[in-house]
Scaffold this motif. Structure first.
Motif, short mmCIF file in Angstrom:
data_model
loop_
_atom_site.label_atom_id
_atom_site.label_comp_id
_atom_site.label_asym_id
_atom_site.label_seq_id
_atom_site.Cartn_x
_atom_site.Cartn_y
_atom_site.Cartn_z
N HIS A 5 38.79 50.88 45.16
CA HIS A 5 38.46 51.05 43.75
C HIS A 5 37.74 49.81 43.22
O HIS A 5 37.83 48.73 43.81
CB HIS A 5 39.73 51.26 42.91
N LEU A 6 37.06 50.00 42.09
CA LEU A 6 36.49 48.86 41.38
C LEU A 6 37.49 48.39 40.32
O LEU A 6 38.10 49.21 39.62
CB LEU A 6 35.17 49.26 40.72
N ALA A 7 37.62 47.09 40.21
CA ALA A 7 38.63 46.51 39.31
C ALA A 7 38.44 47.00 37.88
O ALA A 7 39.40 47.40 37.20
CB ALA A 7 38.55 44.99 39.36
N GLY A 8 37.21 46.97 37.40
CA GLY A 8 36.96 47.28 35.99
C GLY A 8 37.12 48.74 35.65
O GLY A 8 37.07 49.12 34.48
N GLU A 9 37.30 49.57 36.67
CA GLU A 9 37.38 51.02 36.41
C GLU A 9 38.80 51.56 36.48
O GLU A 9 39.01 52.77 36.38
CB GLU A 9 36.46 51.76 37.39
N LEU A 10 39.78 50.69 36.68
CA LEU A 10 41.17 51.16 36.72
C LEU A 10 41.60 51.59 35.32
O LEU A 10 41.30 50.95 34.33
CB LEU A 10 42.09 50.05 37.23
N ARG A 11 42.33 52.71 35.27
CA ARG A 11 42.78 53.26 34.00
C ARG A 11 44.23 53.73 34.15
O ARG A 11 44.74 53.85 35.27
CB ARG A 11 41.91 54.46 33.59
N ALA A 12 44.82 54.07 33.02
CA ALA A 12 46.22 54.48 33.04
C ALA A 12 46.44 55.71 33.91
O ALA A 12 47.51 55.87 34.52
CB ALA A 12 46.69 54.75 31.61
N GLU A 13 45.43 56.56 34.00
CA GLU A 13 45.59 57.79 34.81
C GLU A 13 45.88 57.47 36.27
O GLU A 13 46.37 58.32 37.01
CB GLU A 13 44.33 58.66 34.76
N GLN A 14 45.50 56.26 36.70
CA GLN A 14 45.70 55.94 38.11
C GLN A 14 47.07 55.33 38.40
O GLN A 14 47.36 54.94 39.53
CB GLN A 14 44.59 54.99 38.59
N ALA A 15 47.89 55.24 37.35
CA ALA A 15 49.21 54.63 37.53
C ALA A 15 49.94 55.32 38.68
O ALA A 15 49.93 56.54 38.80
CB ALA A 15 50.01 54.72 36.24
N GLY A 16 50.52 54.52 39.52
CA GLY A 16 51.24 55.07 40.66
C GLY A 16 50.43 55.07 41.94
O GLY A 16 51.00 55.12 43.04
N GLN A 17 49.11 55.00 41.81
CA GLN A 17 48.27 55.01 43.02
C GLN A 17 48.25 53.63 43.69
O GLN A 17 48.28 52.60 43.03
CB GLN A 17 46.82 55.35 42.66
N THR A 18 48.19 53.65 45.00
CA THR A 18 47.99 52.40 45.74
C THR A 18 46.48 52.18 45.89
O THR A 18 45.76 53.09 46.29
CB THR A 18 48.65 52.49 47.13
N VAL A 19 46.03 51.00 45.49
CA VAL A 19 44.59 50.72 45.54
C VAL A 19 44.35 49.41 46.28
O VAL A 19 45.23 48.56 46.38
CB VAL A 19 43.99 50.59 44.10
N THR A 20 43.15 49.32 46.82
CA THR A 20 42.71 48.06 47.41
C THR A 20 41.53 47.54 46.59
O THR A 20 40.57 48.27 46.36
CB THR A 20 42.27 48.26 48.87
N LEU A 21 41.65 46.32 46.11
CA LEU A 21 40.58 45.72 45.32
C LEU A 21 40.04 44.49 46.05
O LEU A 21 40.76 43.85 46.81
CB LEU A 21 41.10 45.28 43.94
N THR A 22 38.76 44.20 45.81
CA THR A 22 38.19 42.94 46.30
C THR A 22 37.48 42.27 45.13
O THR A 22 37.03 42.95 44.21
CB THR A 22 37.16 43.17 47.43
N GLY A 23 37.38 40.99 45.19
CA GLY A 23 36.67 40.29 44.12
C GLY A 23 37.04 38.82 44.07
O GLY A 23 37.52 38.25 45.06
N TRP A 24 36.78 38.26 42.90
CA TRP A 24 36.94 36.82 42.73
C TRP A 24 38.05 36.49 41.73
O TRP A 24 38.25 37.23 40.76
CB TRP A 24 35.63 36.20 42.26
N VAL A 25 38.70 35.40 41.97
CA VAL A 25 39.74 34.93 41.06
C VAL A 25 39.06 34.34 39.83
O VAL A 25 38.47 33.26 39.89
CB VAL A 25 40.62 33.85 41.74
N ALA A 26 39.11 35.09 38.72
CA ALA A 26 38.45 34.61 37.51
C ALA A 26 39.38 33.67 36.74
O ALA A 26 38.93 32.77 36.04
CB ALA A 26 38.04 35.78 36.64
N ARG A 27 40.70 33.91 36.89
CA ARG A 27 41.63 33.13 36.11
C ARG A 27 43.02 33.35 36.70
O ARG A 27 43.34 34.43 37.19
CB ARG A 27 41.62 33.68 34.67
N ARG A 28 43.82 32.32 36.68
CA ARG A 28 45.16 32.41 37.25
C ARG A 28 46.17 31.87 36.26
O ARG A 28 45.95 30.85 35.63
CB ARG A 28 45.23 31.56 38.52
#
Lengths: 598, 598
Positions: A5-28
């Motif tokens: 999945h794309l990080a910015g496209e996650l929504r409440a409807e996907q709650a419960g799904q297992t996803v794999t994301l890739t990207g950069w640490v913008a903030r910790r």
């Protein structure tokens, strides 16, 4: 793909799904052993949380801009901790496993902090352009540009235009600037030139009967990097046969409306038009900014019998600054300095008091009758300031044109959200070569006259017979499109007859021999039934700069050059090796033209 | 527009309408005072008829390729005179008025006559390319190319790729060929290089997080114009992050299917794949033509104990020519000559008689057992000819690979309408530098090894630890796409880790200092969380050549260079003036790297 999945496209409807994301640490952020990361990919951000002690421990290693891959479960955020500013702000990803794809060393500037990026300066930003582009602003400009390309092509494709590539390694096509040269190793002593525009090739394509051509074309001018120019820049280049000015203008408006629409703006067409003469008279510029309605007022007749020496001139004009009578002395002095920086001796002014009384040095010098009538003549009301320029008409108008812009800026009259388009048509065909040279252009030819647009622009039909006997009066069959005071495109109906082209060259002092040497192939082509044709070229970088709302064309180019033509990232241009030099043929003795290579 | 209709689009339904057409006189016929013209525009042809004496008289002036405008009435042609081969063949235009827009001088070759155009030779065609393109064949290729561009962009846009322009004036990026150089006037003694590909910039864009990039990119290689190359050529350049080989291959197949479809061909995906090792073993080539199924047969084991000196070699292989036993002596001799032209000493052969008896010089030299078994081993039947190559494995296989192509051509086995795609994967990562140099490439680095693809290609994951201790065994994470024996694209998963990139440079004999000098900016970029990424570049000219069914890439380029890099139309490259030379900074003394310009 390494992700699901794309990080910015996650929504409440996907709650419960297992996803794999890739990207950069913008903030910790750490909250009592739990680590929250804003994970950024091209789609935006998602919050990923490392709760379980094992992954949280791993996540302790993460630093800004590490490139990571996480597998986790999408969960609704606890009530009250949603982020309504983030499209994915209703959810977070509870991470089960973390993989560090690549580490990042310390950043030269913070990416989430606009002010910090600005402070480091453009040179550093360009040196680390690959980091600069990780920020949403710069990246979104490149995406906007791609959408604009597509929008323009869709219009052109729908009108049966053919996208055609023209050569980069070509012959010098003098168009107002120096050529970049490329030594030709296989023909030592000769050089290719990089094209200043595809002008000659697109005309040859018209001769070829392709009829409708376009290209998003790279162009090259070896200039002194004055103002906001780049040694390589892009234009949307369009040419069509059997068309007149109306056809090109209608097409151009459709393209511009589509491109503006791709940026989220609605502009209505047709755009207004004015003649070059009108633009100069009313706005003191051939690219008037029509977002505000200050105009120049011609006072030459009004002061025809003046006793005031300064106004005994070829031209006297004025612009009114509403409410300007209240400007303090130092501000009026500042206007003088402003004018001097533009090469003028100063900026004469009259202050119209609230009571209608005129003040300021000029008011003392003009006649009683002039004092009585000037405010009405220029449309000034009590409390206004009238600025004057007098002298040679072109430079005086230019000064007033600049003044109207400065006034509008000072008074906040410019609607930053407005798009004020206008066509400027009927420009002069020729200008004195001395003027062209003074403004930094390379004047083609050897006579007192050179082409305003370029040597291939047709005279208007009514000037076809007289343009060479009276070059100063001839109008070009040309049209420039101006937006908010910027020339964003220009074109013309071209010459398609050999005899007319030769007469134009003659006006410019290019004799038959030189014409044959430089443009013989075009003259030859015209002799084979060349069709009437015309076109337009849009300054693509300039248009993107406007649409992106940025100040410099460097912001709309993926890898721009900084001053002096240097790329701070790759450090081009660079010295070459002796072997490269030897091989390139640069040092071969130039042979006289026409002599064959051996 | 100067016209109301396109000539090629007139139909019987328009009978009775008055239309205005513009275009060129393709052909003129006189029939008893009535003049018939085939009028051509970009849409095709229409017959226009000058019946009335006044216009017929004017029309007498018309010659081939005059550019004209006619106003007339669409009429059904008289029964029996329709032209079913012409889309507009049911009608003609009865002309009421004629305007000659431009005359044409005598043509250097006839445009409606394919054979005549071929006879004049390519040099003349290119010199008059604007006439050559008036012929339907050449013009249709440029239109096909534009459709292909659009088809590819549609696929890429749908997958959220961003079209991004990368610089032309850049830094040398050694990729197997010489750079074209551009003197930098503002920094005398330094030079830009024209890019051999956007490789480094597209990788930097991946580091920037743009994630998905494409560009129809102009590339430049200063080669010796061997074979069918152009100094400037075009590739469709694609790069994506967080992708593995499967992702790039799937995308590439979708692009190719769309592009082939734009040319009217249906190809089914997925394409087959084979390893580089398999391609070399079975077809003797890394770009096997799979339109026919002749394969190489390895006979090394078979001849392991041979007494025949020639076959006592590292490798013995064979290909079978079906029915080849009947070749006359002079044809068998011609094969020897054919092989010698490829640098071999000859092409050994055995003829299998219809009775199964073997003939030819080789048959006499091999053992009884070998004679008994060889036909079966290689799959030869009575009447076939077996060709052999023996010796060094690479060159022997290359010879047999060429032989299988020549055999297929001779026997007419190649289905000219077939599209045989295959991926070739798992190529070696490194090759001996001497081999690269022998095949005319510039080997980057100073060791015995150089990169087969390029220095930025990742080793396959299973070779990540060992590629530098055992370079000869390491496989690259690379994939080439081959169609009908042409490599039409290639790509790889790239290195995204600084340490791996440095180790690859080390294998190639590029020490830390040189790596920093040449690619420091890329190594720097990798240190900021560069993502895993990979991509592909398609040889756009080569693909168009295939789709257009022409022999040379010069046919698919609007204004190609002929041999020696010369453009016969503009006569570029050309000598420059002394002033241009002085200004360009070419002759400035090269400064050592790092020393600032003054």
């Amino acid at each position: 793909m390494l992700r699901t999945h794309l990080a910015g496209e996650l929504r409440a409807e996907q709650a419960g799904q297992t996803v794999t994301l890739t990207g950069w640490v913008a903030r910790r952020r750490d909250h009592g052993g739990v680590i929250f990361i804003d994970l950024r990919d091209r789609s935006g951000l998602a919050q990923v949380v490392f709760r379980e002690s094992e992954v949280a421990e791993q996540a302790h290693r993460l630093r800004s801009e590490y490139c990571i891959r996480v597998v986790g479960v999408v969960e609704r955020r606890p009530e009250g901790s949603e982020n309504p500013n983030l499209p994915s702000g209703e959810v977070e990803v509870n991470v089960g496993s973390l993989e560090i794809l690549n580490e990042s060393t310390a950043l030269p500037f913070q990416l989430d902090d606009q002010s910090s990026a600005n402070e480091v300066g453009e040179e550093t930003r360009l040196r680390y352009r690959y980091l600069d582009l990780r920020r949403e602003g710069p990246a979104s400009i490149l995406r906007l540009r791609a959408r604009a390309n597509r929008a323009a092509r869709e219009v052109l494709d729908a009108h049966d235009f053919t996208e055609i590539e023209t050569p980069t390694l070509t012959r010098s096509t003098p168009e107002g600037a120096r050529d970049f040269l490329v030594p030709a190793r296989l023909k030592p002593g000769t050089f290719y030139a990089l094209p200043q525009s595809p002008q000659l090739f697109k005309q040859l394509l018209m001769v070829s009967g392709m009829e409708r051509y376009y290209q998003i074309a790279r162009c090259y001018r070896d200039e002194d990097f004055r103002a906001d120019r780049q040694p390589e820049f892009t234009q949307l280049d369009v040419e069509m046969s059997f068309a007149d000015q109306e056809d090109v203008i209608a097409l151009a408006e459709e393209i511009l409306a589509a491109v503006w629409s791709a940026a989220g703006y609605r502009v209505s067409t047709p755009f207004p038009r004015m003649s070059y003469a009108e633009a100069m008279a009313r706005y003191g510029s051939d690219k008037p900014d029509l977002r505000f309605d200050i105009e120049l007022v011609d006072c030459t007749e009004f002061f025809a019998d003046t006793t005031f020496r300064v106004f005994q001139a070829d031209y006297v004009g004025a612009v009114v600054m509403a409410g300007g009578a209240g400007q303090p002395r130092r501000q009026l002095d500042a206007w003088q300095e402003w004018a001097r920086q533009r090469g003028a001796r100063g900026l004469a002014y009259i202050l119209v008091g609230e009571d209608g009384e005129l003040a300021g040095p000029v008011a003392k010098n003009i006649t009683e009758a002039e004092r009585a009538g000037i405010a009405e003549h220029v449309g000034a009301r009590p409390g206004d300031c009238i600025f004057f320029a007098a002298g040679e008409i072109k430079s005086s108008r230019a000064l007033l044109g600049a003044a109207r812009g400065a006034i509008a800026e000072k008074l906040g009259l410019i609607d930053e959200g407005a798009w004020a388009f206008t066509w400027v048509v009927d420009a002069p065909m020729f200008e004195p070569a001395a003027e062209a040279k003074a403004s930094g252009d390379v004047a083609l030819g050897h006579s007192a006259w050179t082409a305003v647009h370029h040597a291939f622009t047709s005279p208007k039909p009514e000037h076809l017979d007289t343009f060479d006997t009276d070059p100063g009066s001839a109008l070009a069959y040309a049209y420039d499109i101006v937006c908010n005071g910027n020339e964003i495109g220009g074109g013309s109906i071209r010459i398609h007859r050999r005899d007319v082209q030769e007469r134009v060259f003659a006006v410019m002092g290019i004799d038959a021999e030189e014409a044959r040497e430089k443009f013989g192939f075009l003259l030859d082509a015209f002799a084979f039934g060349a069709p009437p044709h015309g076109g337009i070229a849009f300054g693509w970088d300039r248009i993107m700069t406007l649409l992106a709302g940025v100040d410099s064309i460097r912001e709309v180019i993926a890898f721009p050059k900084s001053g002096g033509g240097v790329d701070p990232l790759t450090d081009a241009p660079a010295p070459i090796t002796a072997a490269q030099r030897r091989e390139s043929g640069i040092d071969a003795k130039p042979r006289p033209a026409g002599e064959p290579a051996n």
